[in-house]
Design a protein around this motif. Sequence first.
Motif, PDB file in Angstrom:
ATOM      1  N   ASP A   1      -0.666 -17.036 -20.292  1.00 57.89           N
ATOM      2  CA  ASP A   1       0.115 -16.556 -19.234  1.00 57.89           C
ATOM      3  C   ASP A   1      -0.417 -17.091 -17.836  1.00 57.89           C
ATOM      4  O   ASP A   1       0.154 -17.481 -16.985  1.00 57.89           O
ATOM      5  CB  ASP A   1       0.584 -15.076 -19.091  1.00 57.89           C
ATOM      6  CG  ASP A   1       1.558 -14.876 -20.446  1.00 57.89           C
ATOM      7  OD1 ASP A   1       2.166 -15.755 -20.881  1.00 57.89           O
ATOM      8  OD2 ASP A   1       1.604 -13.743 -20.584  1.00 57.89           O
ATOM      9  N   THR A   2      -1.872 -16.714 -18.028  1.00 57.80           N
ATOM     10  CA  THR A   2      -2.494 -16.843 -16.441  1.00 57.80           C
ATOM     11  C   THR A   2      -2.547 -18.568 -16.367  1.00 57.80           C
ATOM     12  O   THR A   2      -2.443 -19.128 -15.103  1.00 57.80           O
ATOM     13  CB  THR A   2      -3.868 -16.568 -16.597  1.00 57.80           C
ATOM     14  OG1 THR A   2      -3.983 -15.005 -16.984  1.00 57.80           O
ATOM     15  CG2 THR A   2      -4.541 -16.842 -15.404  1.00 57.80           C
ATOM     16  N   LEU A   3      -2.496 -19.378 -17.126  1.00 57.51           N
ATOM     17  CA  LEU A   3      -2.685 -20.813 -17.108  1.00 57.51           C
ATOM     18  C   LEU A   3      -1.485 -21.515 -16.788  1.00 57.51           C
ATOM     19  O   LEU A   3      -1.130 -22.266 -16.031  1.00 57.51           O
ATOM     20  CB  LEU A   3      -3.249 -21.483 -18.269  1.00 57.51           C
ATOM     21  CG  LEU A   3      -4.825 -21.387 -18.722  1.00 57.51           C
ATOM     22  CD1 LEU A   3      -5.121 -22.037 -20.285  1.00 57.51           C
ATOM     23  CD2 LEU A   3      -5.657 -21.865 -17.772  1.00 57.51           C
ATOM     24  N   LYS A   4      -0.225 -20.549 -17.034  1.00 55.82           N
ATOM     25  CA  LYS A   4       1.128 -21.091 -16.841  1.00 55.82           C
ATOM     26  C   LYS A   4       1.362 -20.754 -15.359  1.00 55.82           C
ATOM     27  O   LYS A   4       1.813 -21.666 -14.704  1.00 55.82           O
ATOM     28  CB  LYS A   4       2.150 -20.397 -17.860  1.00 55.82           C
ATOM     29  CG  LYS A   4       2.264 -20.856 -19.161  1.00 55.82           C
ATOM     30  CD  LYS A   4       3.227 -20.444 -20.129  1.00 55.82           C
ATOM     31  CE  LYS A   4       3.317 -21.008 -21.077  1.00 55.82           C
ATOM     32  NZ  LYS A   4       4.140 -20.487 -22.471  1.00 55.82           N
ATOM     33  N   LYS A   5       0.891 -19.778 -15.157  1.00 54.56           N
ATOM     34  CA  LYS A   5       1.041 -19.502 -13.731  1.00 54.56           C
ATOM     35  C   LYS A   5       0.075 -20.263 -12.703  1.00 54.56           C
ATOM     36  O   LYS A   5       0.651 -20.942 -11.570  1.00 54.56           O
ATOM     37  CB  LYS A   5       0.419 -18.050 -13.143  1.00 54.56           C
ATOM     38  CG  LYS A   5       1.407 -16.931 -13.649  1.00 54.56           C
ATOM     39  CD  LYS A   5       0.680 -15.599 -13.434  1.00 54.56           C
ATOM     40  CE  LYS A   5       1.818 -14.550 -14.009  1.00 54.56           C
ATOM     41  NZ  LYS A   5       1.101 -13.056 -14.112  1.00 54.56           N
ATOM     42  N   LEU A   6      -1.102 -20.593 -13.153  1.00 56.77           N
ATOM     43  CA  LEU A   6      -1.859 -21.446 -12.377  1.00 56.77           C
ATOM     44  C   LEU A   6      -1.521 -23.082 -12.294  1.00 56.77           C
ATOM     45  O   LEU A   6      -1.651 -23.666 -11.275  1.00 56.77           O
ATOM     46  CB  LEU A   6      -3.356 -21.513 -12.702  1.00 56.77           C
ATOM     47  CG  LEU A   6      -4.169 -20.328 -12.524  1.00 56.77           C
ATOM     48  CD1 LEU A   6      -5.692 -20.501 -13.291  1.00 56.77           C
ATOM     49  CD2 LEU A   6      -4.450 -20.287 -11.084  1.00 56.77           C
TER      50      LEU A   6
ATOM     51  N   ASP B   1      -7.864 -26.269 -12.224  1.00 54.78           N
ATOM     52  CA  ASP B   1      -7.091 -24.996 -12.180  1.00 54.78           C
ATOM     53  C   ASP B   1      -7.871 -24.223 -13.442  1.00 54.78           C
ATOM     54  O   ASP B   1      -7.562 -22.959 -13.235  1.00 54.78           O
ATOM     55  CB  ASP B   1      -5.457 -25.351 -12.584  1.00 54.78           C
ATOM     56  CG  ASP B   1      -4.980 -25.831 -11.426  1.00 54.78           C
ATOM     57  OD1 ASP B   1      -5.408 -25.847 -10.194  1.00 54.78           O
ATOM     58  OD2 ASP B   1      -3.982 -26.440 -11.724  1.00 54.78           O
ATOM     59  N   LEU B   2      -8.383 -24.658 -14.307  1.00 51.09           N
ATOM     60  CA  LEU B   2      -8.904 -23.927 -15.432  1.00 51.09           C
ATOM     61  C   LEU B   2     -10.412 -23.403 -14.724  1.00 51.09           C
ATOM     62  O   LEU B   2     -10.524 -22.305 -15.103  1.00 51.09           O
ATOM     63  CB  LEU B   2      -9.093 -24.940 -16.718  1.00 51.09           C
ATOM     64  CG  LEU B   2      -8.275 -25.368 -17.481  1.00 51.09           C
ATOM     65  CD1 LEU B   2      -8.795 -26.403 -18.655  1.00 51.09           C
ATOM     66  CD2 LEU B   2      -7.875 -24.277 -18.330  1.00 51.09           C
ATOM     67  N   LYS B   3     -10.968 -24.208 -14.114  1.00 47.99           N
ATOM     68  CA  LYS B   3     -12.317 -23.732 -13.418  1.00 47.99           C
ATOM     69  C   LYS B   3     -11.956 -22.624 -12.512  1.00 47.99           C
ATOM     70  O   LYS B   3     -12.652 -21.752 -12.275  1.00 47.99           O
ATOM     71  CB  LYS B   3     -12.921 -24.554 -12.970  1.00 47.99           C
ATOM     72  CG  LYS B   3     -13.600 -25.701 -14.228  1.00 47.99           C
ATOM     73  CD  LYS B   3     -14.349 -26.841 -13.391  1.00 47.99           C
ATOM     74  CE  LYS B   3     -14.883 -27.693 -14.586  1.00 47.99           C
ATOM     75  NZ  LYS B   3     -15.223 -29.063 -14.032  1.00 47.99           N
ATOM     76  N   GLU B   4     -10.649 -22.580 -11.998  1.00 51.29           N
ATOM     77  CA  GLU B   4     -10.216 -21.502 -11.080  1.00 51.29           C
ATOM     78  C   GLU B   4     -10.004 -20.189 -11.673  1.00 51.29           C
ATOM     79  O   GLU B   4     -10.449 -19.169 -11.240  1.00 51.29           O
ATOM     80  CB  GLU B   4      -8.986 -22.172 -10.243  1.00 51.29           C
ATOM     81  CG  GLU B   4      -8.433 -21.204  -9.126  1.00 51.29           C
ATOM     82  CD  GLU B   4      -9.309 -21.021  -8.064  1.00 51.29           C
ATOM     83  OE1 GLU B   4      -9.426 -19.913  -7.440  1.00 51.29           O
ATOM     84  OE2 GLU B   4      -9.823 -21.886  -7.500  1.00 51.29           O
ATOM     85  N   MET B   5      -9.636 -20.227 -12.901  1.00 51.39           N
ATOM     86  CA  MET B   5      -9.702 -19.095 -13.649  1.00 51.39           C
ATOM     87  C   MET B   5     -10.896 -18.442 -13.692  1.00 51.39           C
ATOM     88  O   MET B   5     -10.864 -17.242 -13.952  1.00 51.39           O
ATOM     89  CB  MET B   5      -8.939 -19.363 -15.019  1.00 51.39           C
ATOM     90  CG  MET B   5      -8.311 -18.310 -15.650  1.00 51.39           C
ATOM     91  SD  MET B   5      -7.394 -18.687 -17.213  1.00 51.39           S
ATOM     92  CE  MET B   5      -8.528 -19.558 -18.121  1.00 51.39           C
ATOM     93  N   LEU B   6     -12.147 -18.934 -13.902  1.00 52.25           N
ATOM     94  CA  LEU B   6     -13.302 -18.608 -13.963  1.00 52.25           C
ATOM     95  C   LEU B   6     -13.648 -17.670 -12.640  1.00 52.25           C
ATOM     96  O   LEU B   6     -14.207 -16.738 -12.830  1.00 52.25           O
ATOM     97  CB  LEU B   6     -14.261 -19.508 -14.281  1.00 52.25           C
ATOM     98  CG  LEU B   6     -14.450 -20.115 -15.476  1.00 52.25           C
ATOM     99  CD1 LEU B   6     -15.503 -21.301 -15.628  1.00 52.25           C
ATOM    100  CD2 LEU B   6     -14.664 -19.215 -16.902  1.00 52.25           C
TER     101      LEU B   6
END
Length: 185
Positions: free
Chosen positions: A52-57, A72-77
């Motif tokens: 869900d977080t990746l879909k939002k990002l 965007d993946l690294k932003e999640m960190l």
Amino acid sequence: MSEEIAPPVTAVRLPDPTRDPARANLRAFLEKLARRRKTIVCSAKCRKTIEDTLKKLGGKGLANTGRIRLDDLKEMLREPPAGVPPQTLREFVDIATAYDVGDGSVDLREVLKFALQSEPGILQRMSWILPLLVLLIWLLLGPAVFCPAEGWSYLDGLYLSVLSLSTVGTGGGLSEGSQVYPRSV
């Protein structure tokens, strides 16, 4: 006679494996392959939260192409979602970099399918118990039914249960008239 002078011996230079581009490419490929083989085990809730977080990002780009940028993946960190262990998130991003298609993006479905493995549920972990439980119920329930109904001993009822469970169509009992009686061992 004149003496021949041997030519000077020159050292043969072997190629440096660290500078050989073919070996460097092979090494990079093998490292990428090793990262792709790694999997992370997490709960179904953790997997759903990451998805869900990746879909939002990912936004519209993800909806159109199915790909998400590595940035965007690294932003999640930086802002980890609640309920996801930080170590799991770091490993996920590290593995996801191995799925880079060359333009700085990864196919989200592929990464989620191969990198994240859900923990087995209680039924999956205990799947070996069900056949054993059915076998024990069959062996214990058979004599419990046959003994009172037919007036047999427990051993006779157990014999008939084992016989009917282990064979098909063999006449293992003794017949007297129209009734068949099992033989005790």
